[in-house]
Each structure stands twice: as C-alpha cells, then as structure tokens.
Design a protein around this motif. Structure first.
Motif, PDB file in Angstrom:
ATOM      1  N   ILE A 196       0.384  62.611  60.655  1.00  0.00           N
ATOM      2  CA  ILE A 196       0.282  61.751  59.462  1.00  0.00           C
ATOM      3  C   ILE A 196       0.461  62.580  58.202  1.00  0.00           C
ATOM      4  N   ALA A 197      -0.165  63.759  58.157  1.00  0.00           N
ATOM      5  CA  ALA A 197      -0.063  64.616  56.968  1.00  0.00           C
ATOM      6  C   ALA A 197       1.375  65.066  56.743  1.00  0.00           C
ATOM      7  N   LEU A 198       2.029  65.516  57.808  1.00  0.00           N
ATOM      8  CA  LEU A 198       3.427  65.951  57.665  1.00  0.00           C
ATOM      9  C   LEU A 198       4.344  64.787  57.288  1.00  0.00           C
ATOM     10  N   GLY A 199       4.122  63.653  57.911  1.00  0.00           N
ATOM     11  CA  GLY A 199       4.943  62.486  57.600  1.00  0.00           C
ATOM     12  C   GLY A 199       4.774  62.023  56.171  1.00  0.00           C
ATOM     13  N   PHE A 200       3.533  61.978  55.706  1.00  0.00           N
ATOM     14  CA  PHE A 200       3.298  61.555  54.327  1.00  0.00           C
ATOM     15  C   PHE A 200       3.877  62.562  53.342  1.00  0.00           C
ATOM     16  N   THR A 201       3.761  63.859  53.650  1.00  0.00           N
ATOM     17  CA  THR A 201       4.318  64.880  52.764  1.00  0.00           C
ATOM     18  C   THR A 201       5.827  64.725  52.649  1.00  0.00           C
ATOM     19  N   PHE A 202       6.482  64.538  53.782  1.00  0.00           N
ATOM     20  CA  PHE A 202       7.936  64.353  53.771  1.00  0.00           C
ATOM     21  C   PHE A 202       8.317  63.090  52.999  1.00  0.00           C
ATOM     22  N   PHE A 203       7.575  62.005  53.237  1.00  0.00           N
ATOM     23  CA  PHE A 203       7.859  60.739  52.558  1.00  0.00           C
ATOM     24  C   PHE A 203       7.661  60.872  51.047  1.00  0.00           C
ATOM     25  N   ALA A 204       6.554  61.490  50.634  1.00  0.00           N
ATOM     26  CA  ALA A 204       6.272  61.637  49.210  1.00  0.00           C
ATOM     27  C   ALA A 204       7.299  62.544  48.535  1.00  0.00           C
ATOM     28  N   ALA A 205       7.684  63.637  49.215  1.00  0.00           N
ATOM     29  CA  ALA A 205       8.685  64.538  48.650  1.00  0.00           C
ATOM     30  C   ALA A 205      10.024  63.826  48.485  1.00  0.00           C
ATOM     31  N   THR A 206      10.376  63.011  49.450  1.00  0.00           N
ATOM     32  CA  THR A 206      11.636  62.255  49.354  1.00  0.00           C
ATOM     33  C   THR A 206      11.593  61.274  48.194  1.00  0.00           C
TER      34      THR A 206
END
Length: 105
Positions: free
Chosen positions: A59-69
């Motif tokens: 979840i942390a990695l996915g949210f980080t990638f989503f927010a960065a995008t």
C-alpha cells in the motif's frame, strides 16, 4: 435377484462417484492444510503478521507511486500556463512541495 444386485451395484457406484467428487473438491479447496494451520496458532499468528507487513508495504509503495505520478502530471499541466487551471494546479503543487519540505524523516 440379479436385478437387485445390479440396482445395489448402481447405487454403490453412484455413492462412490459422489464421495470421490467431494474428496476431490476438498483437495482443491485445501481443507486439510487449513485445518492443520488452525491447529498451530503460533504459525497462524506469524503468517498474519508477515502478510500484514507485506500488505502495508504494498500500500505504501503503491500510494507513493500514485502520488508521485499525480504531482508530476500537475507540474506538467502547471507548466502549460493554462489560464484558470494553471493557477489552481500551481497552488496545489506549491502546497504539496511545501509540505514535503517541512517533513524531515
């Protein structure tokens, strides 16, 4: 009498096929492994801890990638200098960058 034997044999064959089908379905469902897991609570606790950590990391990695995008897309849109949207997006990007600068890990 021969007819009774045939009828009984047919019934036994039907019960055998039904029982065999149920056994195969239980094997597919891995019922034996599940009941064995329930018999060892420490292993069950350990598996739940590990799976929880893996889920949290995902979840942390996915949210980080989503927010960065999203931030990247907003920066690109802000650079286009669209009249109304550009100012709004630029404000959002400034707020996010300010929040990131405040947090030191």
């Amino acid at each position: 009498m021969a007819e009774e034997m045939t009828s009984t044999d047919d019934k036994l064959n039907a019960v055998y096929r039904l029982t065999r089908g149920l056994a195969q379905q239980m094997e597919k469902a891995r019922i034996a492994e599940y009941t064995e897991l329930l018999r060892s609570p420490w292993r069950l606790i350990w598996l739940n801890i590990v799976s929880g950590m893996a889920r949290g990391l995902g979840i942390a990695l996915g949210f980080t990638f989503f927010a960065a995008t999203i931030i990247y897309v907003l920066q690109v849109l802000g650079a286009l200098n669209l009249p109304i949207i550009g100012d709004y997006i630029a404000d959002i990007v400034r707020i996010v960058q300010h929040q990131l600068e405040l947090k030191t890990f």
